[in-house]
Design a protein around this motif. Structure first.
Motif, PDB file in Angstrom:
ATOM      1  N   UNK A 329       0.795  -1.240   0.000  1.00 35.52           N
ATOM      2  CA  UNK A 329       0.000   0.000   0.000  1.00 35.52           C
ATOM      3  C   UNK A 329       0.822   1.283   0.000  1.00 35.52           C
ATOM      4  N   UNK A 330       2.035   1.246   0.555  1.00 34.60           N
ATOM      5  CA  UNK A 330       2.871   2.444   0.553  1.00 34.60           C
ATOM      6  C   UNK A 330       3.825   2.485  -0.640  1.00 34.60           C
ATOM      7  N   UNK A 331       3.767   1.449  -1.470  1.00 30.19           N
ATOM      8  CA  UNK A 331       4.529   1.446  -2.705  1.00 30.19           C
ATOM      9  C   UNK A 331       5.831   0.686  -2.629  1.00 30.19           C
ATOM     10  N   UNK A 332       6.228   0.131  -3.763  1.00 36.01           N
ATOM     11  CA  UNK A 332       7.499  -0.560  -3.921  1.00 36.01           C
ATOM     12  C   UNK A 332       7.985  -0.308  -5.348  1.00 36.01           C
ATOM     13  N   UNK A 333       9.282  -0.511  -5.582  1.00 31.48           N
ATOM     14  CA  UNK A 333       9.851  -0.370  -6.916  1.00 31.48           C
ATOM     15  C   UNK A 333      10.227  -1.760  -7.429  1.00 31.48           C
ATOM     16  N   UNK A 334       9.670  -2.114  -8.573  1.00 30.67           N
ATOM     17  CA  UNK A 334       9.951  -3.391  -9.218  1.00 30.67           C
ATOM     18  C   UNK A 334      10.809  -3.159 -10.455  1.00 30.67           C
ATOM     19  N   UNK A 335      11.503  -4.194 -10.892  1.00 32.56           N
ATOM     20  CA  UNK A 335      12.300  -4.095 -12.105  1.00 32.56           C
ATOM     21  C   UNK A 335      12.014  -5.308 -12.977  1.00 32.56           C
ATOM     22  N   UNK A 336      11.874  -5.050 -14.282  1.00 31.78           N
ATOM     23  CA  UNK A 336      11.594  -6.113 -15.239  1.00 31.78           C
ATOM     24  C   UNK A 336      12.308  -5.793 -16.549  1.00 31.78           C
ATOM     25  N   UNK A 337      12.310  -6.739 -17.447  1.00 33.04           N
ATOM     26  CA  UNK A 337      12.936  -6.543 -18.754  1.00 33.04           C
ATOM     27  C   UNK A 337      12.115  -5.555 -19.572  1.00 33.04           C
ATOM     28  N   UNK A 338      12.754  -4.529 -20.115  1.00 34.26           N
ATOM     29  CA  UNK A 338      12.033  -3.494 -20.843  1.00 34.26           C
ATOM     30  C   UNK A 338      11.448  -4.015 -22.151  1.00 34.26           C
ATOM     31  N   UNK A 339      12.147  -4.930 -22.820  1.00 35.31           N
ATOM     32  CA  UNK A 339      11.674  -5.434 -24.106  1.00 35.31           C
ATOM     33  C   UNK A 339      10.449  -6.322 -23.949  1.00 35.31           C
ATOM     34  N   UNK A 340      10.402  -7.100 -22.865  1.00 34.43           N
ATOM     35  CA  UNK A 340       9.277  -7.998 -22.616  1.00 34.43           C
ATOM     36  C   UNK A 340       8.863  -7.891 -21.144  1.00 34.43           C
ATOM     37  N   UNK A 341       8.234  -6.788 -20.758  1.00 35.68           N
ATOM     38  CA  UNK A 341       7.905  -6.591 -19.343  1.00 35.68           C
ATOM     39  C   UNK A 341       6.908  -7.624 -18.833  1.00 35.68           C
ATOM     40  N   UNK A 342       7.131  -8.067 -17.621  1.00 35.42           N
ATOM     41  CA  UNK A 342       6.255  -9.045 -16.979  1.00 35.42           C
ATOM     42  C   UNK A 342       6.124  -8.634 -15.514  1.00 35.42           C
ATOM     43  N   UNK A 343       5.038  -7.973 -15.180  1.00 39.80           N
ATOM     44  CA  UNK A 343       4.872  -7.472 -13.817  1.00 39.80           C
ATOM     45  C   UNK A 343       4.754  -8.610 -12.807  1.00 39.80           C
ATOM     46  N   UNK A 344       4.202  -9.749 -13.231  1.00 40.06           N
ATOM     47  CA  UNK A 344       4.028 -10.867 -12.307  1.00 40.06           C
ATOM     48  C   UNK A 344       5.360 -11.462 -11.878  1.00 40.06           C
ATOM     49  N   UNK A 345       6.368 -11.360 -12.758  1.00 33.88           N
ATOM     50  CA  UNK A 345       7.672 -11.943 -12.449  1.00 33.88           C
ATOM     51  C   UNK A 345       8.735 -10.884 -12.177  1.00 33.88           C
ATOM     52  N   UNK A 346       8.300  -9.632 -12.027  1.00 36.84           N
ATOM     53  CA  UNK A 346       9.251  -8.553 -11.779  1.00 36.84           C
ATOM     54  C   UNK A 346       9.936  -8.729 -10.428  1.00 36.84           C
ATOM     55  N   UNK A 347      11.181  -8.301 -10.364  1.00 34.98           N
ATOM     56  CA  UNK A 347      11.976  -8.391  -9.137  1.00 34.98           C
ATOM     57  C   UNK A 347      11.769  -7.140  -8.287  1.00 34.98           C
ATOM     58  N   UNK A 348      11.713  -7.319  -6.974  1.00 39.66           N
ATOM     59  CA  UNK A 348      11.585  -6.175  -6.070  1.00 39.66           C
ATOM     60  C   UNK A 348      12.953  -5.514  -5.918  1.00 39.66           C
ATOM     61  N   UNK A 349      13.057  -4.273  -6.367  1.00 39.80           N
ATOM     62  CA  UNK A 349      14.298  -3.510  -6.238  1.00 39.80           C
ATOM     63  C   UNK A 349      14.314  -2.718  -4.931  1.00 39.80           C
ATOM     64  N   UNK A 350      13.179  -2.063  -4.619  1.00 40.54           N
ATOM     65  CA  UNK A 350      13.053  -1.303  -3.375  1.00 40.54           C
ATOM     66  C   UNK A 350      11.763  -1.747  -2.700  1.00 40.54           C
ATOM     67  N   UNK A 351      11.870  -2.523  -1.633  1.00 43.85           N
ATOM     68  CA  UNK A 351      10.656  -3.033  -0.985  1.00 43.85           C
ATOM     69  C   UNK A 351       9.894  -1.935  -0.262  1.00 43.85           C
ATOM     70  N   UNK A 352       8.639  -2.230   0.038  1.00 39.45           N
ATOM     71  CA  UNK A 352       7.816  -1.290   0.788  1.00 39.45           C
ATOM     72  C   UNK A 352       8.459  -1.010   2.141  1.00 39.45           C
ATOM     73  N   UNK A 353       8.470   0.247   2.526  1.00 40.03           N
ATOM     74  CA  UNK A 353       9.035   0.639   3.813  1.00 40.03           C
ATOM     75  C   UNK A 353       8.094   1.580   4.537  1.00 40.03           C
ATOM     76  N   UNK A 354       8.570   2.252   5.561  1.00 40.14           N
ATOM     77  CA  UNK A 354       7.711   3.167   6.317  1.00 40.14           C
ATOM     78  C   UNK A 354       7.302   4.405   5.533  1.00 40.14           C
ATOM     79  N   UNK A 355       8.122   4.790   4.550  1.00 39.35           N
ATOM     80  CA  UNK A 355       7.807   5.968   3.746  1.00 39.35           C
ATOM     81  C   UNK A 355       6.902   5.628   2.583  1.00 39.35           C
ATOM     82  N   UNK A 356       5.970   6.518   2.307  1.00 37.65           N
ATOM     83  CA  UNK A 356       5.049   6.350   1.186  1.00 37.65           C
ATOM     84  C   UNK A 356       5.712   6.864  -0.089  1.00 37.65           C
TER      85      UNK A 356
END
Length: 726
Positions: A329-356
């Motif tokens: 709910x406070x947000x996270x940063x995911x990373x995926x392949x730009x040529x074939x993006x797949x949100x379901x298999x994206x890697x968590x780069x910056x997990x959700x923390x106390x900051x929104x």
């Protein structure tokens, strides 16, 4: 005019002699009541002022003009109003130059510059950040017989051309023109009904992508439905522009009529993105190859569906970085392949923390994430080459402003921090060295009274025990005896948070002893996605109840009293203020309902209504329809109630909230209120939802503030006699 029948909605017209409401004040004629009864899923709802929705009818035009004339006569006689305008002008002159919208192309820096003597900004260019400036375009000289301003502009990648939006008479929809930098002459193209010059150039500058409205008329019900993304090639007729993407052209993509198909290049120009834009923050996004622009059929590839809950994305190298709130709910940063993006298999780069997470953006080589504790923001940068995060050394706390000069070719960023009690200083930030230096585009001014301002960040109990943030600004030495006038404002819609800002207009009130109370009700995102969804559609009552709770706290703790409390809401904030005064009319001395959504049940019958249905709900759904009824201030006006003094404001050229929304609310309040306090309707004929024109803006806000301060008992705004304002 035949009514539109919707599923679950039956309509019956009650005919007969119109009834007349009692006039609100001498000299203002009573407004006829011509009842229309709608039945929404078994619930009968009476609308006495449906006839005011036909703004092309001569009788309706005359009604608005009569209201406008009466309001002008009243406000013109208020002591303190003209003094406010002079104060706005004096504070404006303290900043000798104002820069804005700084953009870099090659070695050229383009920017808007406004002098205190000018009502609107002009477009300039410099060779180098500190080189001599050259005036490119002066909107006041474009046509001396009309009033123009420049709503926005976009330089071509090589800096040889500039697309700019020309706004006439405060109308928000612009005419797009192409300026040649070398000659300062316009090309023959003239494209109407484009928002603010919002286009994206082709990499070689030979043309651009754009999505215009269907009409220049802000009252056209089909103006922003089924819009089409187009490609314009310089030197070709606008009528021949190719339609690239639309509901009609792409029937299998599930495009809704209310979604705007917006196309733009990635910063590195290796991909083209398509976003089906709407008020739903969850992106409906696609991508394609730039080579497909030349083909009859575009091979679209899904980037993110609304169910993926992606709020934004940025491409760096071969990776796509996603700001997602799915399961976070406070947000996270995911990373995926730009040529074939797949949100379901994206890697968590910056997990959700106390900051929104409030923002994701990028420069040529760096990713930036803005995080908020609810009020103050901090910034982190990420270097994909080293895979390292680092904190950006922001110069203070408050709202973090970050604007890349040119994200395609540069890492430099124009940055600042806004606070409640200090004007910002503008810096240039270099992420490689993590150094900030005061920008060549920074101009400082010292405003009177800022050293005496106190800021309090509080949390107050809401109606259900939930703690609601409340920001207070006031002069030192405040006596908490209930006698101070308090200006309490709120918005709380679309997940927009009320972050700190410095306002010269509000400083004019603060220096007269007025308390500024900025509320943070549910419906914004101060506490993340959950806070937003707790003031959304059927949970919207939390928004105005939180606002009321803030007012109750201020009264209980003797900051102010109901005799001195002003409530204000603008645009979607009209729901907040409208329902606050209809639920608790005794809590407020005065209210400002500014370009306000006041008749939510009928919003879908206005040009911009269908676009906003994902945020507020639709009458086509039984549950959402009842939610719309609950948030409809107009429908909750009760005859025989002692309402506070109310100033409703509407823009005759407003494409966002049509003028009959605040108009009908004013008519209902005028007929119903027994308090003896004035209910006025200010109609801006030289304004839309807002305008850049300083002269118009200063008058507009001085009118609103003077009215409210008069009714809240501020001594500087009291007429010598009641007759003076009748």
């Amino acid at each position: 005019m035949k009514p539109a029948f919707l599923p679950g909605l039956a309509l019956s017209l009650l005919t007969g002699t119109a009834t007349l409401a009692q006039p609100t004040a001498p000299g203002l004629p009573a407004t006829p009541q011509r009842p229309v009864t709608d039945t929404y899923f078994g619930k009968k709802v009476v609308d006495n002022y449906r006839w005011l929705e036909n703004t092309n009818d001569p009788e309706v035009k005359a009604w608005f003009q009569t209201q406008a004339d009466y309001t002008k006569r009243t406000l013109d006689q208020l002591p303190g109003r003209d003094s406010l305008i002079k104060t706005f002008e004096a504070y404006d002159k303290l900043l000798t130059v104002r820069y804005g919208l700084v953009k870099k192309r090659g070695n050229r820096y383009f920017y808007r510059k406004t002098l205190p003597s000018e009502t609107v900004g002009k477009l300039y260019v410099r060779e180098g950040k500190t080189g001599p400036e050259k005036l490119l375009f002066d909107p006041t000289a474009y046509d001396k017989t009309k009033t123009y301003s420049m709503t926005g502009y976009t330089p071509s990648p090589d800096g040889q051309q500039v697309a700019l939006g020309l706004q006439e008479g405060g109308a928000e929809l612009s005419t797009l023109r192409i300026l040649t930098v070398a000659t300062r002459a316009f090309r023959p193209e003239s494209i109407p009904a484009v928002f603010g010059g919002e286009i994206d150039w082709l990499p070689d500058g030979s043309g651009f992508l754009y999505t215009p409205n269907n009409s220049t008329d802000p009252k056209d019900p089909k103006g922003n439905l089924d819009t089409k993304a187009r490609l314009h090639r310089l030197g070709t007729p606008v009528a021949a522009d190719r339609e690239l993407w639309s509901r009609m052209k792409n029937p299998n993509m599930g495009i809704r009529p209310d979604q705007y198909p917006i196309m733009a290049f990635a910063n590195d120009h290796t991909q083209v993105y398509g976003v089906l834009s709407s008020v739903d923050r969850r992106m409906d996004a696609w991508l394609m190859s730039p080579a497909d622009l030349a083909k009859p059929t575009i091979a679209w590839k899904r980037l993110a569906a609304p169910t993926d809950s992606v709020y934004n994305f940025a491409k760096l190298g071969s990776k796509l970085y996603l700001h997602s709130v799915k399961g976070a709910p406070k947000g996270q940063i995911l990373v995926t392949d730009a040529a074939s993006p797949n949100t379901a298999k994206a890697t968590v780069l910056l997990p959700e923390g106390p900051g929104n997470i409030t923002r994701l953006l990028s420069t040529k080589d760096y990713l930036f994430v803005v995080l908020s504790d609810g009020i103050n923001e901090k910034v982190r940068q990420y270097d994909p080459r080293t895979q390292q995060w680092a904190d950006v050394p922001m110069p203070g706390t408050g709202t973090a402003g970050l604007e890349p000069y040119n994200p395609t070719t540069s890492n430099d960023i124009f940055t600042y921090v806004s606070t409640w009690n200090r004007p910002e200083t503008v810096y240039d930030y270099t992420p490689e060295s993590r150094k900030m230096v005061v920008s060549a585009f920074d101009m400082q001014a010292r405003y009177p009274g800022t050293d005496d301002l106190v800021v309090e960040e509080l949390e107050v109990p809401g109606h259900d025990g939930v703690m609601v943030p409340l920001s207070l600004v006031y002069k030192k030495g405040l006596k908490k005896d209930g006698n101070a006038v308090c200006f309490m404002t709120g918005y709380a819609a679309y997940g927009v948070s009320a972050t700190p800002y410095f306002s010269r207009r509000m400083l004019a009130l603060l220096n007269q002893g007025v308390i500024l109370a900025e509320t943070h009700p549910r419906g914004g995102s101060e506490k993340g996605q959950a806070w937003y969804r707790a003031g959304y559609q059927t949970t919207k009552p939390n928004t105005w109840k939180d606002f009321i709770s803030c007012g109750e706290y201020l009264v209980k703790n003797r900051y102010t009293s109901p005799q001195h409390l002003i409530g204000e809401g603008t645009s979607a904030g009209g729901i907040l203020i409208g329902r606050a005064i209809t639920e608790r009319p005794d809590l407020f001395a005065a209210a400002i309902s500014n370009v306000s959504c006041s008749n939510a049940l009928r919003m879908e019958n206005s040009p911009n209504g269908p676009v906003n249905a994902p945020e507020f709900g639709t009458v086509k759904d039984s549950v959402q329809c009842m939610g719309l009824y609950e948030m409809d201030a107009f429908q909750h006006v009760k005859p025989g109630t002692k309402y506070p003094a109310v100033l409703c404001v509407g823009g005759m050229n407003d494409p966002r909230v049509i003028v009959w929304q605040p108009g009908k609310f004013a008519a209902a309040l005028q007929a119903a209120s027994t308090s003896g306090k004035p209910v006025l309707l200010q109609v801006n004929y030289d304004n839309g939802h807002f305008t850049e024109d300083k002269k118009v803006t200063f008058r507009n806000f001085a009118n609103m503030y003077a009215f409210a301060l008069w009714q809240a008992g501020h001594p500087a705004f009291q007429p010598k006699s009641v007759a003076a304002v009748k």
